[in-house]
Design a protein around this motif. Structure first.
Motif, short mmCIF file in Angstrom:
data_model
loop_
_atom_site.label_atom_id
_atom_site.label_comp_id
_atom_site.label_asym_id
_atom_site.label_seq_id
_atom_site.Cartn_x
_atom_site.Cartn_y
_atom_site.Cartn_z
N ASP A 26 44.28 42.03 14.74
CA ASP A 26 45.15 40.96 15.24
C ASP A 26 44.45 40.24 16.38
O ASP A 26 44.52 40.64 17.53
N THR A 52 43.34 49.75 17.81
CA THR A 52 44.77 49.50 17.58
C THR A 52 45.04 48.04 17.26
O THR A 52 45.88 47.74 16.40
N PHE A 53 44.34 47.12 17.91
CA PHE A 53 44.68 45.71 17.79
C PHE A 53 43.59 44.84 17.16
O PHE A 53 43.74 43.62 17.09
N TRP A 64 47.98 55.87 28.11
CA TRP A 64 47.55 55.49 26.76
C TRP A 64 46.84 56.67 26.08
O TRP A 64 47.10 56.96 24.91
N THR A 110 54.24 38.05 13.23
CA THR A 110 53.25 37.46 14.12
C THR A 110 53.22 35.95 13.98
O THR A 110 52.91 35.42 12.92
N VAL A 119 54.01 44.18 22.23
CA VAL A 119 53.07 43.16 21.76
C VAL A 119 53.65 42.42 20.56
O VAL A 119 53.58 41.18 20.48
N ALA A 120 54.26 43.15 19.63
CA ALA A 120 54.84 42.51 18.45
C ALA A 120 55.98 41.57 18.82
O ALA A 120 56.12 40.49 18.25
N ILE A 166 51.68 54.40 23.28
CA ILE A 166 51.01 53.43 22.40
C ILE A 166 52.04 52.73 21.52
O ILE A 166 52.00 51.50 21.35
N GLY A 167 52.99 53.48 20.98
CA GLY A 167 54.01 52.87 20.14
C GLY A 167 54.85 51.87 20.90
O GLY A 167 55.19 50.80 20.37
N LYS A 170 52.72 48.73 21.41
CA LYS A 170 52.62 47.98 20.15
C LYS A 170 53.91 47.21 19.88
O LYS A 170 53.87 46.06 19.43
N ASP A 171 55.05 47.84 20.13
CA ASP A 171 56.32 47.15 19.92
C ASP A 171 56.46 45.94 20.84
O ASP A 171 56.94 44.87 20.41
N VAL A 189 45.80 38.98 19.99
CA VAL A 189 45.86 39.82 21.18
C VAL A 189 44.58 39.65 21.99
O VAL A 189 43.48 39.79 21.46
#
Length: 494
Positions: free
Chosen positions: A309, A305-306, A227, A157, A250-251, A243-244, A247-248, A312
C-alpha cells in the motif's frame, strides 16, 4: 514534539493511584448460569471524577464481535476509554470491541476501562445492569439476539499511492499532493505506560471529525517496543494486538481519503546525557537517535506490513538530537546518517541509512521522511548527509514551533528553501505553546507560498499550552490554537 511532561500526561492516572482501588461487587442471580457475566470495578476516585474497569465473560457460543451496553444513573460522563470503542448518548453507554479483541470464545473474558467525570450532585454508582450483544448479563440465560451488533463499515482505500517526482509528492497520475493535516498522538506512549493503545477514540466518527477539518493527512506516532511486542509491554497492548490496532487506524484514515504517515517516535536505548527526556532504557521518551538493536527490525516489520500500500508514508524517526550529545556538528550529522558508535550516546545507533536500508530490503517503495538535527528543526546540512535511497522516494522532514531556533523567515529562506528546491519538504509538526495561532499562521503562509506540506501538532485533548493541542473534544471542537489550522485548511480545501 517533546511531549508534555509525564506528570501532565499522567496527572489523572496519578490522582487515581493516590486513592487506591475500590471494587463494586456484581451479584449474579441464582438458578441457571448466566449467558454472560460482567465485573465492574471503580479503581480510583478524585474530585468529580473516577476510573473504572469492566471484565466481560462470555458463557454462550463463541462470538466474532461483541458490544457491551449499560446506563449511568449518576450523571457520569465518559471522557476517555481503552481496549474498546467507547461511546455515550445521554445516560446510555456502549463499549464495542476493537479489531484485535473481537473474538470471544465460550468461557473467554475481555477487559476494558475508562475515565469518567460526574457533576457535583452526582455519583459514580455502578450501573444496575449490563447487556452483551443485547443479552442481559448476570442473570439466568436468555437467547442471543438474531442480528449481530453493528460494526464500522469495511474500510476501502481511497487515499492515493504516492511517489517523489523532483521536489514534489505526486499521485499515480502525476498530480501534486501536498500533505496538509494533523498529528494523532497516543500510539507512542499509551502502550508503554500500560494504559491502552491510543489516547482517545480512533473509531470512524473520530476520523471523520479530522476529515471535516479538510485535512488530507494524519501522522500516527508509534512505539517500537509495542510494535515488536517486547517483554516489558503488556500483551494486550503489544505485538499482534498493537499492530492490528495500527492497521485498523491506517485503514480508517485511508477510507476517508487521507494519507496516513506512520512514524517511529519512542525507541529503546539508555541515554542520560544533555537534554535527556528520561533515564529509562525502554521506549518511554524521545531518545537522541534510534537504536541498532531493535529499530531495523521495527522498520522491516512495518515495511512488510504496508509495502503493498504505497498510500502509506513512513517517517523514519521523530526528532533526532545527536547534536545535544556532542559538541561537534560534523559528528552529529555523521551519527544521524550512519549511526554506529556515536559520541555521547551509550548505545549503538541506527542511522538514517540503516533505516532506509531496512525498509528497502523488504521491497517496499513507500515514500520515506527523514527529519534533521535539533529535534528535526535543523536541515542546514540535510542535503550533504542525506541517505541513499535506491527508489528515489526520500522526503525531508522538518518540525517547527515558536520556541525553536529556526523559527523565522530568515532561517527558513536560508536553510529550508535550498532543500525544498531539490526534494519534497514536509513540516511533520508545526505548533505553538501560546494557545493562539499567530505563529503557525506565519508558518503556513511561508509553506503555502512555496507549495509545501505541513501538519499541526496535535489532535489530542490536552491543555493547548503544554501540548499544544488542536482540539478540546474528539468531535473536532478546536482550541483557540486549533482554530487557526482548522479555518486555514477549510479555506484551502473547502
Amino acid at each position: 514534539m517533546r511531549h508534555p511532561p509525564r506528570s501532565v500526561l499522567l496527572a489523572v492516572a496519578g490522582a487515581v493511584g493516590l486513592v487506591g482501588s475500590m471494587t463494586i461487587p456484581v451479584v449474579t442471580a441464582q438458578g441457571a448460569g448466566p449467558a454472560c457475566s460482567v465485573e465492574y470495578s471503580v479503581t480510583g476516585q478524585w474530585d468529580n471524577g473516577f476510573q473504572a474497569a469492566v471484565k466481560v465473560t462470555n458463557n454462550t457460543a463463541a462470538m466474532s464481535s461483541w458490544s457491551l451496553s449499560f446506563d449511568f444513573g449518576g450523571g457520569q460522563k465518559i471522557t476517555q476509554g481503552w481496549n474498546a470503542k467507547w461511546s455515550q448518548s445521554g445516560t446510555a453507554v456502549t463499549a464495542a470491541n476493537e479489531s484485535y479483541n473481537g473474538s470471544l470464545a465460550t468461557g473467554a473474558s475481555v477487559s476494558a476501562g475508562f475515565l469518567a467525570s460526574w457533576p457535583g450532585s452526582g455519583s459514580d454508582a455502578a450501573p444496575a445492569s449490563f447487556k452483551l450483544n443485547g443479552t442481559t448479563c448476570n442473570v439466568d440465560s436468555e437467547p442471543p439476539p438474531t442480528d449481530p451488533p453493528p460494526t464500522d463499515p469495511p474500510a476501502s482505500t481511497t487515499a492515493p499511492p504516492l511517489h517523489v517526482l523532483g521536489s514534489k509528492l505526486v499521485d499515480a497520475g502525476g498530480a501534486t499532493r501536498r500533505l496538509l493535516g494533523v498529528n494523532r498522538s497516543g500510539g507512542e506512549f499509551m502502550c508503554v505506560q500500560g494504559r491502552g493503545i491510543f489516547d482517545g477514540p480512533v473509531d470512524d466518527a473520530a476520523i471523520q471529525a479530522i476529515a471535516d477539518w479538510k485535512a488530507n493527512t494524519v501522522r500516527i506516532p508509534l512505539n517500537e517496543e509495542c510494535w515488536l511486542g517486547l517483554s516489558n509491554i503488556q500483551s494486550q497492548y503489544g505485538g499482534a494486538n498493537y499492530i492490528g490496532a495500527v492497521k485498523d487506524l491506517v485503514a480508517r484514515v485511508e477510507a476517508h481519503g487521507m494519507t496516513p504517515i506512520v512514524e517511529l517516535h519512542w525507541t529503546y536505548g539508555q541515554y542520560t546525557g544533555n537534554s535527556a527526556g528520561c533515564s529509562d532504557v525502554h521506549a518511554t521518551c524521545q531518545k537522541p537517535m534510534p537504536d541498532a538493536q531493535y529499530t531495523p527490525s521495527f522498520w522491516s516489520s512495518v515495511a512488510n506490513t504496508f509495502k503493498a500500500d504505497q498510500a502509506v508514508v513512513f517517517d523514519l524517526f521523530n526528532e533526532p538530537y545527536p547534536d545535544r550529545a556532542t559538541s561537534s556538528t560534523t559528528d552529529a550529522w555523521k551519527c544521524w546518517k550512519d549511526g554506529g558508535t556515536c559520541p555521547g550516546i551509550g548505545y549503538e545507533v541506527a542511522g538514517m541509512q540503516d533505516m532506509v536500508d531496512a525498509v528497502r530490503g523488504t521491497g517496499a517503495r513507500n515514500v520515506l521522511m527523514a527529519g534533521g538535527l535539533a529535534y528535526s528543526n535543523d536541515l542546514s546540512q540535510w542535503l550533504t548527509y542525506r541517505p541513499s535511497d535506491p527508489t528515489g522516494n526520500l522526503v525531508a522532514a522538518y518540525h517547527v514551533y515558536n520556541f525553536n531556533t529556526c523559527s523565522n523567515e530568515s532561517c527558513w529562506n536560508s536553510t529550508l528553501a535550498p532543500v525544498a528546491a531539490q526534494v519534497p519538504l514536509v513540516a511533520g509538526e508545526i505548533g505553538e505553546n501560546t494557545c493562539s495561532h499567530s505563529f503557525v499562521d506565519q508558518v503556513m503562509k511561508w509553506f503555502d507560498d512555496r507549495g509545501l506540506s505541513y501538519l499541526g501538532w496535535t489532535w489530542n485533548t490536552w491543555d493547548c499550552s503544554s501540548g499544544p493541542s488542536l482540539i478540546s473534544g474528539y468531535d473536532g471542537t478546536p482550541t483557540s490554537y486549533g482554530i487557526g489550522l482548522r479555518d486555514h485548511l477549510r479555506a484551502l480545501n473547502g
